[in-house]
Design a protein around this motif. Structure first.
Motif, mmCIF file in Angstrom:
data_model
loop_
_atom_site.group_PDB
_atom_site.id
_atom_site.type_symbol
_atom_site.label_atom_id
_atom_site.label_comp_id
_atom_site.label_asym_id
_atom_site.label_seq_id
_atom_site.Cartn_x
_atom_site.Cartn_y
_atom_site.Cartn_z
ATOM 1 N N TYR A 1 0.824 -1.210 0.000
ATOM 2 C CA TYR A 1 0.000 0.000 0.000
ATOM 3 C C TYR A 1 0.860 1.263 0.000
ATOM 4 N N ALA A 2 2.021 1.187 0.644
ATOM 5 C CA ALA A 2 2.934 2.326 0.605
ATOM 6 C C ALA A 2 3.444 2.550 -0.811
ATOM 7 N N GLU A 3 3.754 1.470 -1.506
ATOM 8 C CA GLU A 3 4.209 1.605 -2.888
ATOM 9 C C GLU A 3 3.079 2.086 -3.790
ATOM 10 N N VAL A 4 1.870 1.597 -3.562
ATOM 11 C CA VAL A 4 0.710 2.071 -4.330
ATOM 12 C C VAL A 4 0.609 3.595 -4.240
ATOM 13 N N ALA A 5 0.732 4.127 -3.031
ATOM 14 C CA ALA A 5 0.648 5.579 -2.848
ATOM 15 C C ALA A 5 1.767 6.294 -3.604
ATOM 16 N N GLN A 6 2.974 5.744 -3.552
ATOM 17 C CA GLN A 6 4.087 6.352 -4.272
ATOM 18 C C GLN A 6 3.850 6.325 -5.773
ATOM 19 N N ILE B 1 -5.694 8.351 -0.788
ATOM 20 C CA ILE B 1 -4.295 8.426 -1.225
ATOM 21 C C ILE B 1 -3.429 9.038 -0.127
ATOM 22 N N ASP B 2 -3.933 10.098 0.491
ATOM 23 C CA ASP B 2 -3.172 10.792 1.544
ATOM 24 C C ASP B 2 -2.869 9.872 2.719
ATOM 25 N N THR B 3 -3.802 8.968 3.022
ATOM 26 C CA THR B 3 -3.612 8.063 4.155
ATOM 27 C C THR B 3 -2.346 7.229 3.996
ATOM 28 N N TYR B 4 -2.130 6.715 2.789
ATOM 29 C CA TYR B 4 -0.999 5.813 2.571
ATOM 30 C C TYR B 4 0.254 6.528 2.076
ATOM 31 N N ALA B 5 0.094 7.772 1.643
ATOM 32 C CA ALA B 5 1.267 8.585 1.304
ATOM 33 C C ALA B 5 1.834 9.288 2.536
ATOM 34 N N ASP B 6 1.074 9.277 3.618
ATOM 35 C CA ASP B 6 1.492 9.950 4.848
ATOM 36 C C ASP B 6 2.863 9.435 5.303
ATOM 37 N N PRO B 7 3.746 10.324 5.738
ATOM 38 C CA PRO B 7 5.085 9.891 6.186
ATOM 39 C C PRO B 7 5.039 8.827 7.276
ATOM 40 N N GLY B 8 4.048 8.891 8.149
ATOM 41 C CA GLY B 8 3.940 7.888 9.200
ATOM 42 C C GLY B 8 3.692 6.503 8.637
ATOM 43 N N TYR B 9 2.795 6.413 7.665
ATOM 44 C CA TYR B 9 2.529 5.105 7.055
ATOM 45 C C TYR B 9 3.736 4.632 6.265
#
Length: 242
Positions: free
Chosen positions: A149-154, A173-181
């Motif tokens: 999911y992190a790669e999906v956001a990227q 999108i913002d949820t998984y692009a978030d630096p914390g995630y």
């Protein structure tokens, strides 16, 4: 090696080797037509609603799998890390219900929905790998979800066709692009690398690779169920507004 591997795991480490060994299945998951629809905002609402409901049900079992990881963990530090992951997932389920409500799905709607075949097959596969194997088997089965999911956001953020303004799916999108995630995903990949060193990952690569590839394929099928649901209840993208 493509540029998407650079943020997750170490060069020569187990995570990157697993990802590279199933490159076609991994790309089919992380750049599925469902994901492309999220990126350009054209995903039918019916597809997203189906996904939201099933993803809530998935999270319940994902928390159970992380609980199994506490049992399988081989240090107090790892147990604490996994216990924190369970708390985070359970908190996410509450946020997920609030998010569903913003899309017109009540808590009763979500809780009453039956698990789809895709949800059952994926979640039980992960739990089965954990029950049958050790902590490395379980973490390898879990990693495609967390890191994927992190790669999906990227991939979405780098997409030249991305709808940056007025995209109804931007909050997702913002949820998984978030630096914390993103940091959590990097930690998950690093844990795979570390367990690969401590648990004979090189000697077990064939079996671990099969697990990782199957989890990636199950993730792609999880997206696909949304598109399949939309075929009979198509909502033009112009109407997908919040």
């Amino acid at each position: 090696m493509d540029t998407w591997t650079e943020g997750f795991g170490q060069e020569g480490g187990l995570f990157r080797r697993l990802r590279e060994a199933c490159a076609a299945d991994w790309r089919a998951y992380t750049w599925h037509p469902f994901v492309q629809g999220l990126s350009d905002g054209t995903l039918p609402l019916a597809a997203f609603r189906r996904y939201l409901i099933q993803d809530y049900l998935f999270l319940i079992h994902f928390a159970r799998a992380e609980a199994l990881a506490v049992f399988k963990a081989e240090s107090v530090e790892a147990m604490r890390e996994k216990a924190e992951a369970i708390r985070a997932i359970l908190a996410e389920t509450e946020m997920h219900l609030r998010y569903c409500a913003s899309w017109g799905l009540t808590e009763a709607d979500v809780r009453a929905a039956p698990e789809s075949a895709e949800t059952v097959s994926y979640t039980r596969y992960v739990i089965d790998r954990g029950l049958a194997g050790d902590i490395l088997d379980l973490e390898v089965a879990l990693a495609p979800c967390t890191v994927g999911y992190a790669e999906v956001a990227q991939r979405i953020l780098a997409d030249p066709r991305r709808r940056a303004e007025g995209n109804p799916y931007q909050s997702w999108i913002d949820t998984y692009a978030d630096p914390g995630y993103q940091a959590m995903a990097k930690a998950a990949a690093a844990r795979i690398d570390a367990l690969g060193e401590s648990h004979g990952g090189h000697a077990r690569f064939a079996g671990l690779s099969a697990t990782f590839a199957e989890a990636a394929r199950l993730e792609a099928r999880f997206w696909q169920q949304g598109l399949d649901a939309a075929e009979g209840d198509m909502v033009p993208h112009e109407k997908v507004q919040r």
